[in-house]
Scaffold this active site. Structure first.
Site, PDB file in Angstrom:
ATOM      1  N   ASP A  67      39.639  50.252  39.858  1.00 20.70           N
ATOM      2  CA  ASP A  67      38.212  50.097  39.353  1.00 20.70           C
ATOM      3  C   ASP A  67      37.123  50.728  39.918  1.00 20.70           C
ATOM      4  OD1 ASP A  67      38.314  48.767  41.700  1.00 20.70           O
ATOM      5  OD2 ASP A  67      38.003  46.634  41.121  1.00 20.70           O
ATOM      6  N   ASN A 137      36.272  34.472  44.266  1.00 20.29           N
ATOM      7  CA  ASN A 137      36.377  33.623  42.833  1.00 20.29           C
ATOM      8  C   ASN A 137      37.592  33.997  42.068  1.00 20.29           C
ATOM      9  OD1 ASN A 137      36.280  36.412  42.015  1.00 20.29           O
ATOM     10  ND2 ASN A 137      34.257  36.272  41.019  1.00 20.29           N
ATOM     11  N   HIS A 139      39.310  36.924  41.545  1.00 17.73           N
ATOM     12  CA  HIS A 139      39.472  37.994  40.890  1.00 17.73           C
ATOM     13  C   HIS A 139      40.232  39.134  41.327  1.00 17.73           C
ATOM     14  CE1 HIS A 139      35.508  40.507  42.812  1.00 17.73           C
ATOM     15  NE2 HIS A 139      36.699  40.840  43.481  1.00 17.73           N
ATOM     16  N   GLU A 144      36.995  39.259  36.490  1.00 19.52           N
ATOM     17  CA  GLU A 144      36.446  38.058  36.916  1.00 19.52           C
ATOM     18  C   GLU A 144      36.945  37.090  36.200  1.00 19.52           C
ATOM     19  OE1 GLU A 144      34.697  38.781  39.470  1.00 19.52           O
ATOM     20  OE2 GLU A 144      33.181  40.068  39.283  1.00 19.52           O
TER      21      GLU A 144
HETATM   22  C1  F6R Z   1      38.205  46.535  44.611  1.00 16.55           C
HETATM   23  C2  F6R Z   1      38.857  45.619  43.912  1.00 16.55           C
HETATM   24  C3  F6R Z   1      38.601  44.094  44.249  1.00 16.55           C
HETATM   25  C4  F6R Z   1      38.504  43.705  45.684  1.00 16.55           C
HETATM   26  C5  F6R Z   1      38.125  42.334  46.050  1.00 16.55           C
HETATM   27  C6  F6R Z   1      38.280  41.972  47.570  1.00 16.55           C
HETATM   28  O1  F6R Z   1      39.069  47.895  44.350  1.00 16.55           O
HETATM   29  O2  F6R Z   1      39.955  45.594  43.432  1.00 16.55           O
HETATM   30  O3  F6R Z   1      39.354  43.190  43.712  1.00 16.55           O
HETATM   31  O4  F6R Z   1      40.030  43.993  46.346  1.00 16.55           O
HETATM   32  O5  F6R Z   1      36.723  42.145  45.858  1.00 16.55           O
HETATM   33  O6  F6R Z   1      37.314  42.759  48.446  1.00 16.55           O
HETATM   34  P1  F6R Z   1      37.202  42.860  49.825  1.00 16.55           P
HETATM   35  O7  F6R Z   1      38.533  43.385  50.466  1.00 16.55           O
HETATM   36  O8  F6R Z   1      35.903  43.450  50.122  1.00 16.55           O
HETATM   37  O9  F6R Z   1      36.822  41.315  50.107  1.00 16.55           O
END
Ligand code: F6R
Length: 243
Positions: A67, A137, A139, A144
Site C-alpha cells: 500500500d 482495528n 486491518h 479497513e
Molecule cells: C502498512 C500496512 C499496515 C500496517 C499496520 C500496522 O504497509 O500494511 O497494515 O502493517 O497498520 O502498522 P504498525 O506496524 O505501525 O503498527
C-alpha cells in the site's frame, strides 16, 4: 493457522528474517509481498544484516508493497516509498526494476492503475510470501473494516483509528490524509504463504478476533482463516487475548 509465540520483538524479527532468508535460498527469484509500519522496522534491519554478511542475495528477488498513502509523492518522508528506501532498499541489492510500490500520485484512471498493479503481480507469477502487520482495528494492508473479502487493489478511505495512528508520525500542520491505495484482501489471499507479525498489547484484541473470531469483514485479518498457509508470529502482549 500456525501461531508462533516469541518473547520479544528481537526474537520475532530474527525468526521472520530466517524464514525469508531460507525461502530466498530455496528460490533466489522469490516474489516477496512487503509491508511498512513500525512492526516491520526491526525485521528489515535483520534482513539488511543477513544481506551484509552474504546470507541473503536479493539480486533476483521481486517485491510488491501492499500500500501507499494516496496523495503522497515518493519523496515525501512519510510515504511508504520513503520508508522502504530508508529501511530496506538502499541497504540491499533488490534491482530497482524489481521493486513495486503503489504510486500515491496518480490523478486519473484509478481503476486502470490498480488493475495494472494486479497484472504486474500476476506477470511475476504471484506472491510467494506476503508479509503483513495488523492495525488495531484488524486491518491488513489498508483494508479497513468493512472491506470485502474479495477486494482487489483499489483506493480505500482510511478509517478514523488508522488516521489517528498515521498522523502521529506527521509533522504538525502537514496534510491530513484521507485515502490509500492498497492491495485488496482477495489479492493478499492469493499469496502462496502469509506471514503476519504483531507486537504489543494494542494489537491483542485484533489478533484474537482474527485468529479465533468469526470470519467477518468487520475484522479484515479474520479473512486469513480462509488461507491454507498463514503464520502469525506474536509477542506475549499481542497474544494475550487468545484463548
Ligand atoms: C502498512 C500496512 C499496515 C500496517 C499496520 C500496522 O504497509 O500494511 O497494515 O502493517 O497498520 O502498522 P504498525 O506496524 O505501525 O503498527
Amino acid at each position: 493457522m500456525l501461531v508462533i509465540l516469541k518473547r520479544d520483538n528481537e526474537e520475532i524479527n530474527r525468526q521472520a528474517a530466517q524464514l525469508i532468508a531460507s525461502a530466498i535460498k530455496k528460490k533466489p527469484a522469490l516474489i516477496l509481498g512487503l509491508a511498512t509500519g513500525s512492526t516491520m522496522v526491526g525485521l528489515y534491519q535483520h534482513l539488511v544484516i543477513l544481506h551484509k554478511n552474504s546470507t541473503i542475495d536479493f539480486s533476483q528477488v521481486k517485491t510488491f508493497n501492499l500500500d501507499e498513502y494516496f496523495g503522497l509523492p515518493a519523496t515525501h518522508p512519510q510515504s511508504f516509498h520513503h520508508f522502504m528506501r530508508e529501511n530496506l532498499f538502499r541497504h540491499v541489492n533488490v534491482p530497482q526494476c524489481n521493486i513495486h510500490i503503489p504510486d500515491g500520485t496518480i490523478r486519473s484512471n484509478y481503476d486502470q492503475y490498480c488493475a495494472s498493479y494486479e497484472q504486474a503481480i500476476r506477470d511475476a507469477s504471484g506472491i510467494d510470501i506476503q508479509l503483513l502487520g495488523i492495525g488495531r482495528n484488524g486491518h491488513i494492508g489498508f483494508n479497513e473494516p468493512t472491506s470485502s473479502i474479495a477486494s482487489r487493489t483499489r483506493l480505500k478511505v482510511l478509517d478514523q483509528e488508522t488516521l489517528e495512528d498515521s498522523v502521529k508520525s506527521f509533522a504538525p500542520g502537514e496534510e491530513r490524509l484521507q485515502c490509500s491505495i492498497t492491495m485488496g484482501i482477495g489479492t493478499i489471499l492469493e499469496a502462496r504463504k502469509i506471514l503476519l507479525l504483531a507486537t504489543g498489547e494494542s494489537k491483542a484484541e485484533a489478533v484474537a478476533r482474527s485468529i479465533e473470531g468469526p470470519v467477518t469483514s468487520s475484522v479484515p485479518a479474520s479473512a486469513l482463516q480462509l488461507h491454507p498457509d498463514v503464520t502469525f508470529i506474536l509477542d506475549e502482549p499481542a497474544a494475550s487475548q487468545l484463548t
